[in-house]
Write a protein that holds these residues in place. Sequence first.
Motif, PDB file in Angstrom:
ATOM      1  N   VAL A  79       0.818  -1.221   0.000  1.00 30.39           N
ATOM      2  CA  VAL A  79       0.000   0.000   0.000  1.00 30.39           C
ATOM      3  C   VAL A  79       0.851   1.270   0.000  1.00 30.39           C
ATOM      4  N   LEU A 139       1.280   0.849  -4.442  1.00 30.20           N
ATOM      5  CA  LEU A 139      -0.064   1.325  -4.794  1.00 30.20           C
ATOM      6  C   LEU A 139      -0.140   2.823  -5.128  1.00 30.20           C
ATOM      7  N   VAL A 165      -6.065  -0.268 -10.932  1.00 32.11           N
ATOM      8  CA  VAL A 165      -5.615  -1.605 -10.527  1.00 32.11           C
ATOM      9  C   VAL A 165      -6.518  -2.657 -11.175  1.00 32.11           C
ATOM     10  N   ASP A 222      -7.056  -6.519 -10.458  1.00 32.81           N
ATOM     11  CA  ASP A 222      -6.702  -7.519  -9.451  1.00 32.81           C
ATOM     12  C   ASP A 222      -7.426  -8.824  -9.769  1.00 32.81           C
ATOM     13  N   ARG A 282      -9.402  -4.190  -2.155  1.00 34.82           N
ATOM     14  CA  ARG A 282     -10.341  -3.356  -2.913  1.00 34.82           C
ATOM     15  C   ARG A 282     -10.840  -2.190  -2.083  1.00 34.82           C
ATOM     16  N   CYS A 295      -8.041   0.435  -1.793  1.00 43.34           N
ATOM     17  CA  CYS A 295      -7.915   1.193  -3.046  1.00 43.34           C
ATOM     18  C   CYS A 295      -9.016   2.242  -3.143  1.00 43.34           C
ATOM     19  N   HIS A 296     -10.242   1.839  -2.785  1.00 50.17           N
ATOM     20  CA  HIS A 296     -11.386   2.757  -2.834  1.00 50.17           C
ATOM     21  C   HIS A 296     -11.162   3.962  -1.913  1.00 50.17           C
ATOM     22  N   ILE A 333      -8.207   5.175  -5.694  1.00 49.36           N
ATOM     23  CA  ILE A 333      -7.601   4.475  -6.832  1.00 49.36           C
ATOM     24  C   ILE A 333      -8.604   3.455  -7.366  1.00 49.36           C
ATOM     25  N   ILE A 360     -10.304   0.267  -8.969  1.00 46.95           N
ATOM     26  CA  ILE A 360      -9.854  -1.124  -9.053  1.00 46.95           C
ATOM     27  C   ILE A 360     -10.960  -2.001  -9.632  1.00 46.95           C
TER      28      ILE A 360
END
Length: 322
Positions: free
Chosen positions: A129, A133, A139, A141, A187, A190-191, A195, A197
């Motif tokens: 991270v 990231l 992303v 995944d 996930r 990232c949210h 970012i 994904i």
Amino acid sequence: MSKKEVLHILGEKVGLGESAKVSFNVAKLHTQNTIDVPVIIERSKKPGPTVLITAGIHGDEVNGVEIVRQIIAKGINKPKKGTIICIPVINVFGFIHMDREFPDGRDLNRVFPGIKGGSLASRVAFKLVTEILPHADLVLDFHTGGAGRFNSAQIRVIKEEKSLNELAQIFGAPFVLYTKNIKKSFRSTCHKLGIPILLYEGGKSFHIDHHITNTGVNGAKRVLHHLGMLGSKFKVSEPKKSCVNILQSKWIRASYSGMFKSSVSINSEVKKGDVLGHITDPYGSFNHFVKAPNNGYIFNVNESPIIYQGDAIFHITTKTES
């Protein structure tokens, strides 16, 4: 070169137009041997977005690993513009030991964003991270179904995220499953970091399926093409079927323990009352018909030959849109 032209990642510098394989140093084994996860970086001379492609967050999800392997082997990861970072196996400990979790017994996908001085899994999450990231603009995944349950090829996103919805349709998997982010998952992290994904699910653990692999590779190509990053030598095919968006679904669970055999294939559209499978005993005296509780699509099938009462055996849609 300016700072924007140089990618500073994991202690290395990678300029525009350069390729690199850098080490994501995870930890040492109890034998003092180091475990390094290769991070494959390809940069175009032309600036553009950075796409991070990952798999193997769970060590038993080898089909996701195979998808990223093919993306690298075929040169799909060499962008026409921008940067593509590939990490085929994040949980290398689980991959080596053929285990879903880390040696500390933790599920990596439940410890994000991690802690610098935490458990082994938490430390890996933290390093991913904080050091990899932040470079990503998108992303991809890749995951696989677990516990013998075969997942249809599907993209999982939050319905309210319009930009991700567009990318999910472009990816072209048979299904888009709208689900909320799971707390402490990759996930979810990232949210929270803003970012985008796309999470791809397909197949089952310890198994490589040709159709699931092709769907994942072709989906990645479509997304990269949409971003103007796919190399000109690659062709982009249209999905064979239009995407079904799953708004609601439910698990059909076994009413009895016994030997189990499905009689419908994955992706099947069924009607209420259709026979989906059979639960029998080893002695030939018991035969229970598993029937569809409603009209819908079957997008997950339990392929275990032995099941127990309460086990999830089919995932069926209850509300969809095309």
